[in-house]
Design a protein around this motif. Structure first.
Motif, PDB file in Angstrom:
ATOM      1  N   MET A  26      10.271  19.673 -55.893  1.00  0.00           N
ATOM      2  CA  MET A  26       9.593  18.675 -55.062  1.00  0.00           C
ATOM      3  C   MET A  26      10.647  17.814 -54.359  1.00  0.00           C
ATOM      4  SD  MET A  26       6.328  17.903 -54.775  1.00  0.00           S
ATOM      5  CE  MET A  26       5.186  16.616 -54.472  1.00  0.00           C
ATOM      6  N   ALA A  27      10.554  17.741 -53.032  1.00  0.00           N
ATOM      7  CA  ALA A  27      11.488  16.902 -52.280  1.00  0.00           C
ATOM      8  C   ALA A  27      11.123  15.430 -52.474  1.00  0.00           C
ATOM      9  CB  ALA A  27      11.431  17.285 -50.804  1.00  0.00           C
ATOM     10  N   ALA A  28      12.145  14.597 -52.609  1.00  0.00           N
ATOM     11  CA  ALA A  28      11.928  13.155 -52.807  1.00  0.00           C
ATOM     12  C   ALA A  28      11.411  12.522 -51.514  1.00  0.00           C
ATOM     13  CB  ALA A  28      13.238  12.507 -53.221  1.00  0.00           C
ATOM     14  N   PRO A  29      10.796  11.341 -51.622  1.00  0.00           N
ATOM     15  CA  PRO A  29      10.397  10.633 -50.401  1.00  0.00           C
ATOM     16  C   PRO A  29      11.628  10.360 -49.526  1.00  0.00           C
ATOM     17  CG  PRO A  29       9.555   9.512 -52.362  1.00  0.00           C
ATOM     18  CD  PRO A  29      10.477  10.589 -52.831  1.00  0.00           C
ATOM     19  N   ILE A  30      11.404  10.271 -48.218  1.00  0.00           N
ATOM     20  CA  ILE A  30      12.491  10.067 -47.263  1.00  0.00           C
ATOM     21  C   ILE A  30      12.234   8.789 -46.486  1.00  0.00           C
ATOM     22  CG2 ILE A  30      13.513  10.968 -45.143  1.00  0.00           C
ATOM     23  CD1 ILE A  30      13.177  13.715 -46.153  1.00  0.00           C
ATOM     24  N   ALA A  31      13.239   7.907 -46.461  1.00  0.00           N
ATOM     25  CA  ALA A  31      13.146   6.677 -45.666  1.00  0.00           C
ATOM     26  C   ALA A  31      13.799   6.927 -44.311  1.00  0.00           C
ATOM     27  CB  ALA A  31      13.840   5.531 -46.384  1.00  0.00           C
ATOM     28  N   LEU A  32      13.088   6.561 -43.244  1.00  0.00           N
ATOM     29  CA  LEU A  32      13.585   6.769 -41.886  1.00  0.00           C
ATOM     30  C   LEU A  32      13.446   5.488 -41.075  1.00  0.00           C
ATOM     31  CD1 LEU A  32      11.698  10.050 -40.900  1.00  0.00           C
ATOM     32  CD2 LEU A  32      14.040   9.886 -41.705  1.00  0.00           C
ATOM     33  N   ARG A  33      14.292   5.366 -40.058  1.00  0.00           N
ATOM     34  CA  ARG A  33      14.095   4.346 -39.040  1.00  0.00           C
ATOM     35  C   ARG A  33      13.671   5.081 -37.780  1.00  0.00           C
ATOM     36  NH1 ARG A  33      18.610   0.110 -36.976  1.00  0.00           N
ATOM     37  NH2 ARG A  33      19.260   1.846 -35.691  1.00  0.00           N
ATOM     38  N   LEU A  34      12.489   4.751 -37.277  1.00  0.00           N
ATOM     39  CA  LEU A  34      11.970   5.349 -36.045  1.00  0.00           C
ATOM     40  C   LEU A  34      12.014   4.282 -34.961  1.00  0.00           C
ATOM     41  CD1 LEU A  34       8.795   7.133 -37.473  1.00  0.00           C
ATOM     42  CD2 LEU A  34      11.088   8.077 -37.187  1.00  0.00           C
ATOM     43  N   GLN A  35      12.539   4.646 -33.804  1.00  0.00           N
ATOM     44  CA  GLN A  35      12.601   3.713 -32.686  1.00  0.00           C
ATOM     45  C   GLN A  35      11.949   4.350 -31.461  1.00  0.00           C
ATOM     46  OE1 GLN A  35      17.005   3.262 -33.315  1.00  0.00           O
ATOM     47  NE2 GLN A  35      16.524   1.128 -32.832  1.00  0.00           N
ATOM     48  N   PHE A  36      11.258   3.506 -30.693  1.00  0.00           N
ATOM     49  CA  PHE A  36      10.564   3.957 -29.496  1.00  0.00           C
ATOM     50  C   PHE A  36      10.995   3.064 -28.342  1.00  0.00           C
ATOM     51  CE2 PHE A  36       8.025   4.884 -33.206  1.00  0.00           C
ATOM     52  CZ  PHE A  36       7.738   6.234 -33.032  1.00  0.00           C
ATOM     53  N   GLY A  37      11.356   3.669 -27.205  1.00  0.00           N
ATOM     54  CA  GLY A  37      11.818   2.874 -26.066  1.00  0.00           C
ATOM     55  C   GLY A  37      11.445   3.501 -24.743  1.00  0.00           C
ATOM     56  N   GLY A  38      11.851   2.831 -23.670  1.00  0.00           N
ATOM     57  CA  GLY A  38      11.591   3.323 -22.317  1.00  0.00           C
ATOM     58  C   GLY A  38      10.122   3.343 -21.958  1.00  0.00           C
ATOM     59  N   GLY A  39       9.320   2.579 -22.670  1.00  0.00           N
ATOM     60  CA  GLY A  39       7.872   2.572 -22.434  1.00  0.00           C
ATOM     61  C   GLY A  39       7.103   3.283 -23.526  1.00  0.00           C
ATOM     62  N   ALA A  40       7.767   4.151 -24.300  1.00  0.00           N
ATOM     63  CA  ALA A  40       7.079   4.867 -25.386  1.00  0.00           C
ATOM     64  C   ALA A  40       6.514   3.892 -26.418  1.00  0.00           C
ATOM     65  CB  ALA A  40       8.024   5.869 -26.065  1.00  0.00           C
ATOM     66  N   GLU A  41       7.168   2.722 -26.568  1.00  0.00           N
ATOM     67  CA  GLU A  41       6.695   1.747 -27.559  1.00  0.00           C
ATOM     68  C   GLU A  41       5.296   1.231 -27.236  1.00  0.00           C
ATOM     69  OE1 GLU A  41       8.773  -0.660 -24.388  1.00  0.00           O
ATOM     70  OE2 GLU A  41       9.190   1.225 -25.409  1.00  0.00           O
ATOM     71  N   LEU A  42       4.875   1.328 -25.973  1.00  0.00           N
ATOM     72  CA  LEU A  42       3.531   0.862 -25.593  1.00  0.00           C
ATOM     73  C   LEU A  42       2.436   1.678 -26.279  1.00  0.00           C
ATOM     74  CD1 LEU A  42       4.179   0.236 -21.793  1.00  0.00           C
ATOM     75  CD2 LEU A  42       4.217  -1.429 -23.673  1.00  0.00           C
ATOM     76  N   LEU A  43       2.753   2.906 -26.682  1.00  0.00           N
ATOM     77  CA  LEU A  43       1.786   3.755 -27.380  1.00  0.00           C
ATOM     78  C   LEU A  43       1.689   3.382 -28.862  1.00  0.00           C
ATOM     79  CD1 LEU A  43       2.889   7.171 -25.839  1.00  0.00           C
ATOM     80  CD2 LEU A  43       1.046   5.675 -25.065  1.00  0.00           C
ATOM     81  N   PHE A  44       2.593   2.495 -29.301  1.00  0.00           N
ATOM     82  CA  PHE A  44       2.662   2.088 -30.709  1.00  0.00           C
ATOM     83  C   PHE A  44       2.475   0.578 -30.822  1.00  0.00           C
ATOM     84  CE2 PHE A  44       4.908   6.019 -30.125  1.00  0.00           C
ATOM     85  CZ  PHE A  44       4.465   6.796 -31.180  1.00  0.00           C
ATOM     86  N   ASP A  45       1.512   0.044 -30.080  1.00  0.00           N
ATOM     87  CA  ASP A  45       1.218  -1.401 -30.060  1.00  0.00           C
ATOM     88  C   ASP A  45       2.421  -2.236 -29.666  1.00  0.00           C
ATOM     89  OD1 ASP A  45      -1.453  -1.295 -30.577  1.00  0.00           O
ATOM     90  OD2 ASP A  45      -1.303  -1.776 -32.703  1.00  0.00           O
ATOM     91  N   GLY A  46       3.321  -1.682 -28.863  1.00  0.00           N
ATOM     92  CA  GLY A  46       4.474  -2.440 -28.398  1.00  0.00           C
ATOM     93  C   GLY A  46       5.567  -2.610 -29.437  1.00  0.00           C
ATOM     94  N   VAL A  47       5.422  -1.975 -30.602  1.00  0.00           N
ATOM     95  CA  VAL A  47       6.427  -2.101 -31.668  1.00  0.00           C
ATOM     96  C   VAL A  47       7.521  -1.062 -31.430  1.00  0.00           C
ATOM     97  CG1 VAL A  47       6.837  -2.022 -34.155  1.00  0.00           C
ATOM     98  CG2 VAL A  47       4.663  -2.906 -33.274  1.00  0.00           C
ATOM     99  N   LYS A  48       8.741  -1.553 -31.244  1.00  0.00           N
ATOM    100  CA  LYS A  48       9.853  -0.658 -30.902  1.00  0.00           C
ATOM    101  C   LYS A  48      10.490   0.005 -32.114  1.00  0.00           C
ATOM    102  CE  LYS A  48      11.293  -2.511 -26.498  1.00  0.00           C
ATOM    103  NZ  LYS A  48      12.387  -2.480 -25.574  1.00  0.00           N
TER     104      LYS A  48
END
Length: 101
Positions: free
Chosen positions: A1-23
């Motif tokens: 079983m693979a362990a949980p993975i922590a990631l940092r996801l970033q959205f920019g150039g307007g893509a953040e608007l699809l995620f309630d403006g959260v970059k």
């Protein structure tokens, strides 16, 4: 079983608007039997983070053309795109290069 993975996801150039403006999102992907890859991450993002107009972010199994994807500051095309196996603490950036006029 693979362990949980922590990631940092970033959205920019307007893509953040699809995620309630959260970059930037700190996320933890749950444990699963197979290692997580980018294809599975896109499905997870669509189900858990994407707030509106999924057609502007995904197309088929991948991101829509015009969205630049960087994994740890490298173009995902160099990393295997959808096949890339995510590692704990990876930084994944999605930048929209499409701008309406």
């Amino acid at each position: 079983m693979a362990a949980p993975i922590a990631l940092r996801l970033q959205f920019g150039g307007g893509a953040e608007l699809l995620f309630d403006g959260v970059k930037e999102h700190q996320v933890t992907l749950p444990s699963q039997s197979e290692p997580w890859d980018m294809k599975q991450l896109l499905v997870w993002i669509q189900r858990n983070l994407l707030k509106e107009r999924p057609e502007l972010f995904v197309q088929g199994d991948s991101v829509r053309p015009g969205i630049l994807v960087l994994i740890n500051d490298a173009d995902w095309e160099l990393m295997g795109e959808l096949e890339y196996q995510l590692q704990d603490q990876d930084n994944v950036v999605f930048i929209s290069t499409l701008h309406g006029g």
